[in-house]
Write a protein that holds these residues in place. Structure first.
Motif, PDB file in Angstrom:
ATOM      1  N   GLN A 136      -1.452   9.662  -9.084  1.00  6.11           N
ATOM      2  CA  GLN A 136      -2.892   9.736  -8.848  1.00  6.11           C
ATOM      3  C   GLN A 136      -3.514   8.363  -8.596  1.00  6.11           C
ATOM      4  OE1 GLN A 136      -4.470  11.955 -12.209  1.00  6.11           O
ATOM      5  NE2 GLN A 136      -3.894  13.917 -11.298  1.00  6.11           N
ATOM      6  N   TRP A 137      -2.764   7.542  -7.883  1.00  2.00           N
ATOM      7  CA  TRP A 137      -3.349   6.290  -7.447  1.00  2.00           C
ATOM      8  C   TRP A 137      -4.397   6.583  -6.380  1.00  2.00           C
ATOM      9  CZ3 TRP A 137       1.870   3.212  -6.663  1.00  2.00           C
ATOM     10  CH2 TRP A 137       2.392   2.881  -7.920  1.00  2.00           C
ATOM     11  N   SER A 195       0.328   4.334  -0.450  1.00  2.00           N
ATOM     12  CA  SER A 195      -0.196   5.567   0.124  1.00  2.00           C
ATOM     13  C   SER A 195      -0.260   5.542   1.645  1.00  2.00           C
ATOM     14  CB  SER A 195      -1.595   5.847  -0.429  1.00  2.00           C
ATOM     15  OG  SER A 195      -2.478   4.785  -0.101  1.00  2.00           O
ATOM     16  N   SER A 196       0.119   4.424   2.229  1.00  4.12           N
ATOM     17  CA  SER A 196       0.085   4.335   3.687  1.00  4.12           C
ATOM     18  C   SER A 196       1.242   5.106   4.287  1.00  4.12           C
ATOM     19  CB  SER A 196       0.138   2.871   4.130  1.00  4.12           C
ATOM     20  OG  SER A 196       1.397   2.312   3.792  1.00  4.12           O
ATOM     21  N   TRP A 209       7.895   3.729   1.571  1.00  2.00           N
ATOM     22  CA  TRP A 209       7.568   4.555   0.415  1.00  2.00           C
ATOM     23  C   TRP A 209       7.832   6.047   0.631  1.00  2.00           C
ATOM     24  CZ3 TRP A 209       6.024   2.021  -4.009  1.00  2.00           C
ATOM     25  CH2 TRP A 209       5.684   0.672  -3.841  1.00  2.00           C
ATOM     26  N   VAL A 247       4.506   9.098  -5.926  1.00  2.00           N
ATOM     27  CA  VAL A 247       3.261   8.344  -5.750  1.00  2.00           C
ATOM     28  C   VAL A 247       2.060   9.268  -5.866  1.00  2.00           C
ATOM     29  CG1 VAL A 247       1.880   7.026  -4.102  1.00  2.00           C
ATOM     30  CG2 VAL A 247       4.307   6.514  -4.381  1.00  2.00           C
ATOM     31  N   ASP A 248       2.157  10.442  -5.242  1.00  2.00           N
ATOM     32  CA  ASP A 248       1.038  11.398  -5.319  1.00  2.00           C
ATOM     33  C   ASP A 248       0.799  11.849  -6.757  1.00  2.00           C
ATOM     34  OD1 ASP A 248       0.793  11.203  -2.594  1.00  2.00           O
ATOM     35  OD2 ASP A 248       1.938  13.025  -2.158  1.00  2.00           O
ATOM     36  N   GLY A 285      -6.655   6.472  -3.039  1.00  2.00           N
ATOM     37  CA  GLY A 285      -6.244   6.361  -1.645  1.00  2.00           C
ATOM     38  C   GLY A 285      -6.312   4.936  -1.129  1.00  2.00           C
ATOM     39  N   ARG A 286      -5.271   4.544  -0.407  1.00  2.00           N
ATOM     40  CA  ARG A 286      -5.136   3.212   0.168  1.00  2.00           C
ATOM     41  C   ARG A 286      -5.226   2.104  -0.879  1.00  2.00           C
ATOM     42  NH1 ARG A 286      -4.644   2.689   5.213  1.00  2.00           N
ATOM     43  NH2 ARG A 286      -5.326   0.507   5.199  1.00  2.00           N
ATOM     44  N   GLN A 340       0.853  -1.186   0.000  1.00  4.62           N
ATOM     45  CA  GLN A 340       0.000   0.000   0.000  1.00  4.62           C
ATOM     46  C   GLN A 340       0.894   1.242   0.000  1.00  4.62           C
ATOM     47  OE1 GLN A 340      -2.729  -0.911   3.386  1.00  4.62           O
ATOM     48  NE2 GLN A 340      -4.351  -0.399   1.935  1.00  4.62           N
ATOM     49  N   ARG A 397       7.312   9.546  -2.021  1.00  6.52           N
ATOM     50  CA  ARG A 397       5.954  10.002  -1.727  1.00  6.52           C
ATOM     51  C   ARG A 397       5.443  10.974  -2.783  1.00  6.52           C
ATOM     52  NH1 ARG A 397       3.098   7.283   0.381  1.00  6.52           N
ATOM     53  NH2 ARG A 397       4.390   7.005   2.219  1.00  6.52           N
TER      54      ARG A 397
END
Length: 397
Positions: free
Chosen positions: A200-201, A183-184, A189, A196-197, A203-204, A181, A193
């Motif tokens: 646009q994956w 976005s955790s 990660w 990942v943002d 949330g969670r 995960q 970060r």
């Protein structure tokens, strides 16, 4: 007395003349044979000498002739050594052939990689694993993994469960896989970060990470599995195949069983479908199938299997069935695993237990629905019956 001596001498002279004629004729015949041999070349099998030099086993018309290899002795001379036949009990690849299979992704390797993949920090993410939403991750130790974010959750779920089904079947051609995960709040990660943002994956979101393998090459569908062939059957002439070709066919037989069970349409089946408008598709590399330099076939991108594959099964089933029917040679271990899952009718329970015990995010990702679990058991039963059909047809060969 003088007349008897003349008669004896005349008879002796006549015999000598007759013998000389015979020798002359024989010598001429031998010279003509030698000239004919030179005209045909030393490799010709048209003369009596050449025919007599061919070993009896080479003159036989055995449809499952063994593998021929050339060996060199200590004094530099070469000779032909014939390995055991590649088939046993009619429809199974021989144990001696399977013993020479290149090593795939063993249980120990998968366990060690999974531990590292869950512990190492991700230091970079970049394109390189198919869709733009997927990423090639580099860990702090320099190793890499393909991170796959599904268009919907069922793709990651299908890829994950396909991996564990392969383990259940003893098929070691699927790269190790873990869930994550990004976005955790995990430190793993933190370094990526911002990246990942930017992807646009949701949330969670749960993503899959599979071991990235270097130096892979494409694989063309072998001739026995093309529509214009009679199929991969015990009656085909395996004696003309090299050992490398036979070892690849062993792995293809596993792939056909695996893709039928998972209803994965995004590999060989999609090629069959594409023949409608692309008559040469079988001459190009097969989708989602690669090979290591050692000859291991790598079954990648299995997200179309199980969940998604079962949902669109009606569209693809005739192609799945056609591919399965084209194969009547199997790995014995795979057939035994299928037989056990058929006999005890516990495919869902075994798959769930393996998945739950191996993957910490199993509860987060979910499992097969009741309907999809029923389809899986039904397809196992069909493969089992197909193997029985092949054994009944070819076991006497």
């Amino acid at each position: 007395m003088d007349m008897r001596a003349v008669s004896v001498n005349s008879l002796a002279l006549l015999l000598l003349c007759s013998l000389a004629c015979v020798l002359h004729l024989f010598g001429g015949l031998e010279r003509r044979l030698e000239r004919r041999e030179r005209e045909l070349g030393p490799s010709s099998a048209k003369t009596f000498r050449a025919l007599l030099a061919v070993p009896a086993v080479a003159r036989s018309n055995n449809l499952s002739a063994g593998i021929t290899t050339t060996t060199t002795t200590t004094n530099g001379s070469t000779g032909v050594q014939r390995d055991p036949l590649p088939l046993e009990d009619g429809v199974f690849w021989s144990r001696s052939l399977e013993a020479r299979l290149p090593a795939g992704f063993s249980e120990d390797r998968a366990r060690l990689w999974s531990q590292r993949a869950r512990a190492q920090r991700v230091v970079s993410l970049e394109p390189g694993c198919g869709r733009t939403s997927n990423q090639l991750a580099t860990f702090s130790d320099g190793s890499k993994a393909c991170v796959r974010y599904g268009i919907n959750a069922e793709q990651v779920q299908g890829e994950t469960l396909a991996y564990y089904l392969a383990k259940l079947l003893g098929i070691s051609n699927v790269p190790p896989l873990v869930l994550a995960q990004p976005s955790s709040a995990e430190q793993q990660w933190a370094h990526v970060r911002q990246r990942v943002d930017g992807l646009q994956w949701s949330g969670r979101a749960v993503v899959s990470m599979t071991e990235w393998i270097a130096n892979l090459s494409g694989v063309v569908t072998p001739s026995p599995l093309r529509p214009d062939s009679s199929g991969l059957r015990p009656t085909m002439d395996l004696g003309n195949r090299t050992e490398a070709e036979l070892l690849e066919l062993v792995q293809w037989s596993d792939l056909v069983v695996f893709d039928y069970l998972t209803a994965n349409f995004d590999r060989l089946v999609s090629n069959l479908f594409s023949l409608q408008w692309d008559s040469r598709v079988m001459e190009r590399n097969t989708s989602n199938l690669l090979k290591t330099p050692q000859g291991v076939l790598v079954f990648i991108d299995n997200e179309a299997g199980l969940v998604h594959g079962y949902r669109v099964l009606d569209m693809w089933e005739r192609y799945h069935s056609s591919v399965l029917r084209s194969v009547c040679i199997f790995r014995r271990r795979t057939a035994q695993r299928v037989a056990a899952l058929h006999r005890y009718r516990d495919a869902r329970a075994r798959l769930f237990d393996l998945y739950r015990d191996s993957e910490p995010l199993a509860a987060e990702q979910g499992f097969l629905s009741d309907e999809h679990a029923r389809i899986l058991q039904d397809r196992i039963d069909r493969v089992y019956r197909h193997i029985l059909h092949c054994k009944g047809k070819y076991s006497q060969l």
